[in-house]
Design an enzyme around this catalytic site. Sequence first.
Site, PDB file in Angstrom:
ATOM      1  N   HIS A 132       0.871  -1.174   0.000  1.00 27.53           N
ATOM      2  CA  HIS A 132       0.000   0.000   0.000  1.00 27.53           C
ATOM      3  C   HIS A 132       0.915   1.234   0.000  1.00 27.53           C
ATOM      4  CE1 HIS A 132      -2.869   2.886   1.794  1.00 27.53           C
ATOM      5  NE2 HIS A 132      -3.840   2.040   1.496  1.00 27.53           N
ATOM      6  N   ASP A 144       3.178  -4.446   8.147  1.00 29.21           N
ATOM      7  CA  ASP A 144       1.930  -3.704   8.001  1.00 29.21           C
ATOM      8  C   ASP A 144       0.793  -4.714   8.196  1.00 29.21           C
ATOM      9  OD1 ASP A 144      -0.431  -2.641   7.045  1.00 29.21           O
ATOM     10  OD2 ASP A 144       0.403  -1.934   5.131  1.00 29.21           O
ATOM     11  N   LYS A 187     -10.444  -0.759  10.713  1.00 31.30           N
ATOM     12  CA  LYS A 187     -10.645  -1.944   9.869  1.00 31.30           C
ATOM     13  C   LYS A 187     -10.977  -3.171  10.704  1.00 31.30           C
ATOM     14  CE  LYS A 187      -7.278  -0.383   6.389  1.00 31.30           C
ATOM     15  NZ  LYS A 187      -8.050   0.257   5.337  1.00 31.30           N
ATOM     16  N   CYS A 217      -4.783   2.353  -3.612  1.00 33.38           N
ATOM     17  CA  CYS A 217      -3.538   2.876  -3.023  1.00 33.38           C
ATOM     18  C   CYS A 217      -2.367   1.936  -3.256  1.00 33.38           C
ATOM     19  CB  CYS A 217      -3.711   3.165  -1.539  1.00 33.38           C
ATOM     20  SG  CYS A 217      -4.934   4.437  -1.213  1.00 33.38           S
TER      21      CYS A 217
END
Lengths: 155, 412
Positions: free
Chosen positions: B120, B197, B223, B363
């Site tokens: 991302h 991540d 999320k 993204c």
Amino acid sequence: MLEELYREIILDHYQHPRNRGRLDGAEIKIEGANPSCGDEISLYARLRDGRIEDVRFEGHGCSISQASASMMTQQMKGKTLPEARALIGDFKGMMRGQAPHEEALGDLIALQGVRKFPVRIKCATLSWVALERGLDDYESAGGAVEGTATTEDNL
Amino acid sequence: MITPALRADFPLLHVRMNGKPLIYLDSAATSQKPQAVLDALLSYYREYNANVHRGVYELAERATLAYEAAREKVATFIGARADDVIFVRGTTESINLIAQTYGRQNVRGGDDIVVTEMEHHSNLVPWQMLAQDKGAAIRVLPVGAEGMLDLGALDRVIGPRTRIVSMTHQSNVLGTINDVRAVAARAHAVGAVLVVDGAQSVPHLPVRVAELGCDFLAFSGHKMCGPTGIGVLWGRGEILAKMPPFHGGGEMIERVEYERSTYRESPHRFEAGTPNIAGAIALGAAVDYLTALGMENVRAHEESLVRYAIAQLSDLPDLKILGPTDPATRGGAIAFQLGDLHAHDVAQILGDEGIAVRAGHHCAQPLHRKLGVPSTARASLYLYNTTEEIDALVRGLEKVRAFFAGRRTGDR
């Protein structure tokens, strides 16, 4: 709601884009990008005696961006630079929510429905921003230009 | 057990979109929130709104206790110590924090920072900024067949000049669940640290930092059923202890003079100013919610949904799924292309049917460039989705094809 966005004439231009392809010997060549979705188009314009003699585009995009580019090229051919700028102003004004200048815009009125889908406005204006950048650069350079433009530019 | 009954916990799943029942397939962008999380947010503001770590009056103590209890919950959730859990705005801020503290301290001209081809932008741009500043280079671990990381390239890409390796645990486009341990082993063998991540993995899989073998883990509250504006950075204690502060201000200091100050220990050193108290407490409620369901159950539910979705979607002619098709190796983010139709047009018609999917580059522009597609549509699944919703997606995609059929002859 969808019918307001996807008018027949828009789908027709999407299916049968006019003036699609490269243009050799173009004075204006601009790579336009919409960073929010990654769409990119190349816009070419050949100028003669202060008029847009020919204008073409290539690249990929959604139905709205492709149809808008196709309709724009159709209406731009033969226009003087001030006339072209006036049409760009009319189109951007319509996209900003101003009452459309129907006589000047002609078929482009069909893109009015895009205003109800704010995320898609940049799709519709991509080719217009590219042409406007090209005219700006051409006039300040006093000759042929190659450049880039994005839908984030404040023109 | 995950059953459709839990949908009753999520008020927003019962709204209508465009006059039709909402089918929410965009949880990779942000998840919906259960009532317990909304209640936690509101009750902080209504019942004990006060700043933390300052007042000695009862409300302030209650706020501080709740804020620190949320940190404990998050720590337990990922198998960590609370002192190593730093509250931030989200994954993006976490990665910027590491780049600007650990990165500035340890990366020099000529060093390498390694990322993967499936990152991302938030796990690429902060490293670019650091690399440009320090004269370091960005090196990229490639994506190989079927959207899996090419681990055969590990020894070539990660070498003695590598200081930081930063990778996604689960791709937000391809869905791939990466073999973090394999990368961690190579990174540590050359003396580099591994940043993970976890924005797309922590909400969906059981994640324990010790099992991953990473040095930093970043993820976002919104999320994983929590609110926006709150996220987590976990760091290995001995590394955090040596890291300089990120932002300067109140709460992160011990003694302040005009010329210099001394700083508190982690996590407070990295939490300058009034934190997102309500957000942290509500994230704690989200962690409670997920813990009660059991992350193994969440993963099992999603794996079976992914299996169903891939089988159903594969039946559509012209539909191409990006990334792995084996549900055991991937999560619920399913990016696809429908013939030569543009993702915007696909998502627009689906939206008209009440189906929320995302369209664009998600993204991840470099990944889309590599795959040779400018943009994709993406349906992403979570614990509240059902097989009926996948059936509705398939019917929606058939409508998309019908809408543009006959209007496109292909002679462009």
